[in-house]
Design a protein around this motif. Structure first.
Motif, mmCIF file in Angstrom:
data_model
loop_
_atom_site.group_PDB
_atom_site.id
_atom_site.type_symbol
_atom_site.label_atom_id
_atom_site.label_comp_id
_atom_site.label_asym_id
_atom_site.label_seq_id
_atom_site.Cartn_x
_atom_site.Cartn_y
_atom_site.Cartn_z
ATOM 1 N N LEU A 113 6.899 2.465 3.534
ATOM 2 C CA LEU A 113 7.840 1.226 2.289
ATOM 3 C C LEU A 113 6.184 0.558 3.439
ATOM 4 N N ARG A 114 6.556 0.323 4.337
ATOM 5 C CA ARG A 114 5.921 -0.569 5.436
ATOM 6 C C ARG A 114 4.249 -0.655 4.942
ATOM 7 N N ASN A 115 3.601 1.332 5.996
ATOM 8 C CA ASN A 115 2.436 1.246 5.810
ATOM 9 C C ASN A 115 1.368 1.349 4.740
ATOM 10 N N GLU A 116 2.223 1.558 3.466
ATOM 11 C CA GLU A 116 2.243 1.702 1.926
ATOM 12 C C GLU A 116 1.556 0.853 1.231
ATOM 13 N N CYS A 117 2.717 -0.628 1.544
ATOM 14 C CA CYS A 117 2.998 -1.462 0.962
ATOM 15 C C CYS A 117 2.805 -2.577 2.161
ATOM 16 N N PRO A 118 1.754 -3.480 1.966
ATOM 17 C CA PRO A 118 2.267 -4.139 3.963
ATOM 18 C C PRO A 118 2.171 -5.830 3.066
ATOM 19 N N MET A 119 3.115 -6.390 3.100
ATOM 20 C CA MET A 119 3.303 -7.774 2.636
ATOM 21 C C MET A 119 2.169 -7.785 2.137
ATOM 22 N N ASP A 120 1.936 -9.025 1.229
ATOM 23 C CA ASP A 120 0.770 -9.510 0.675
ATOM 24 C C ASP A 120 1.436 -10.730 0.430
ATOM 25 N N ASN A 127 -0.026 -0.731 -10.131
ATOM 26 C CA ASN A 127 -0.430 0.216 -10.628
ATOM 27 C C ASN A 127 -0.426 0.964 -9.072
ATOM 28 N N HIS A 128 -0.233 0.607 -8.178
ATOM 29 C CA HIS A 128 -0.210 0.718 -6.285
ATOM 30 C C HIS A 128 0.170 2.312 -6.390
ATOM 31 N N PRO A 129 -0.469 2.853 -5.706
ATOM 32 C CA PRO A 129 -0.380 4.532 -6.013
ATOM 33 C C PRO A 129 1.113 4.565 -4.609
ATOM 34 N N ILE A 130 2.239 5.148 -4.951
ATOM 35 C CA ILE A 130 3.210 5.067 -3.891
ATOM 36 C C ILE A 130 3.849 6.724 -3.951
ATOM 37 N N SER A 131 3.826 6.801 -2.484
ATOM 38 C CA SER A 131 4.405 8.558 -2.573
ATOM 39 C C SER A 131 5.333 8.439 -2.239
ATOM 40 N N ASP A 132 6.154 9.733 -2.199
ATOM 41 C CA ASP A 132 7.263 10.090 -2.269
ATOM 42 C C ASP A 132 7.504 9.411 -0.967
ATOM 43 N N ALA A 133 7.538 10.024 -0.258
ATOM 44 C CA ALA A 133 7.923 8.733 1.034
ATOM 45 C C ALA A 133 8.019 7.548 0.593
ATOM 46 N N ILE A 138 12.598 3.427 -0.715
ATOM 47 C CA ILE A 138 12.748 2.580 -2.334
ATOM 48 C C ILE A 138 14.074 2.753 -2.192
ATOM 49 N N SER A 139 13.797 4.040 -3.196
ATOM 50 C CA SER A 139 15.601 4.876 -3.474
ATOM 51 C C SER A 139 16.873 3.936 -2.804
ATOM 52 N N GLY A 181 4.646 -5.053 -8.175
ATOM 53 C CA GLY A 181 5.267 -4.719 -8.901
ATOM 54 C C GLY A 181 6.009 -3.472 -9.242
ATOM 55 N N VAL A 182 7.105 -2.260 -8.078
ATOM 56 C CA VAL A 182 7.581 -1.562 -7.691
ATOM 57 C C VAL A 182 8.906 -1.472 -9.225
ATOM 58 N N HIS A 183 8.771 -0.483 -9.698
ATOM 59 C CA HIS A 183 9.451 -0.474 -10.433
ATOM 60 C C HIS A 183 11.399 0.179 -10.221
ATOM 61 N N LEU A 184 12.812 -0.972 -10.799
ATOM 62 C CA LEU A 184 13.574 -1.160 -9.879
ATOM 63 C C LEU A 184 14.637 -0.614 -10.734
ATOM 64 N N LEU A 185 16.439 -0.078 -10.175
ATOM 65 C CA LEU A 185 16.956 0.085 -10.910
ATOM 66 C C LEU A 185 17.620 -2.021 -10.968
#
Length: 214
Positions: A113-120, A127-133, A138-139, A181-185
């Motif tokens: 999460l840190r690497n793929e979605c840096p704080m901004d 539509n930011h790409p999110i890997s399985d890892a 996130i889960s 815009g991460v979809h969350l529970l």
């Protein structure tokens, strides 16, 4: 001339520096009177500027006279003990241990999460790409948030009822979920809405806007 004896918190840019955000929120929420020293990140002079304050060469750093605490979670723990507004850790010993465990898990984990979605914090990127890892990180965060609020929600809307250093540690994650815009529970999304409206979070975001001239 009387020398200012207030603690000095050395931080990076508020839009980007997730590690700086955590202790700043804890100290602000704790009503601690401190001086904010800003180091501009991502410049050729950044490293040298930080080293003038801290031997670690990283932000944040808390300066207490001639003592330097150069680590976010340690500063949050200090703020919990120095808080003027009430406890920043649960009073109950089991809840306090779980709060520290949650903070420590954030401190050491969730690398994807840190690497793929840096704080901004001011950006909005759909539509930011999110890997399985990253989705796995996130889960786990969703599950932790939901479990903490289910156990301790009778005392307030934050992770351990009242606002604690665990909320400080996860605040940059809250900002990431908003930015990308991460979809969350539903329960996790409710926490994001709650945490992002805390007065300290709002003050940090306002500071980020001011730094950017917005």
């Amino acid at each position: 001339m009387v020398q200012d004896s207030r603690p000095v918190l050395v931080i990076g840019d508020k839009n980007y520096s997730s590690w700086s955000m955590r202790p700043w929120l804890a100290m602000t929420a704790g009503g601690i009177d401190f001086i904010e020293a800003h180091v501009k990140l991502r410049t050729e002079a950044t490293k040298a500027d930080i080293l003038r304050h801290s031997p670690s060469g990283k932000v944040p750093a808390l300066k207490l006279g001639d003592v330097v605490i150069p680590e976010s979670l340690a500063i949050c723990e200090w703020a919990a003990e120095e808080s003027r507004t009430g406890p920043l850790l649960p009073v109950d010993s089991v809840a306090r241990a779980l709060c520290r465990a949650a903070a420590a898990e954030m401190h050491s984990g969730f690398g994807a999460l840190r690497n793929e979605c840096p704080m901004d914090i001011l950006a909005r990127r759909s539509n930011h790409p999110i890997s399985d890892a990253c989705r796995s990180d996130i889960s786990r965060i969703e599950g932790l948030w939901v479990d903490c609020r289910a156990r301790f929600g009778q005392n307030g809307p934050y992770l351990f009822g009242h606002w604690t250093i665990a909320d400080a540690m996860y605040a940059p994650v809250v900002s990431r979920f908003i930015t990308y815009g991460v979809h969350l529970l539903a329960e996790a999304a409710d926490y994001v809405a709650t945490a992002s409206h805390h007065h300290a979070y709002q003050a940090w975001e306002a500071g980020a806007r001011a730094e950017r001239g917005l």
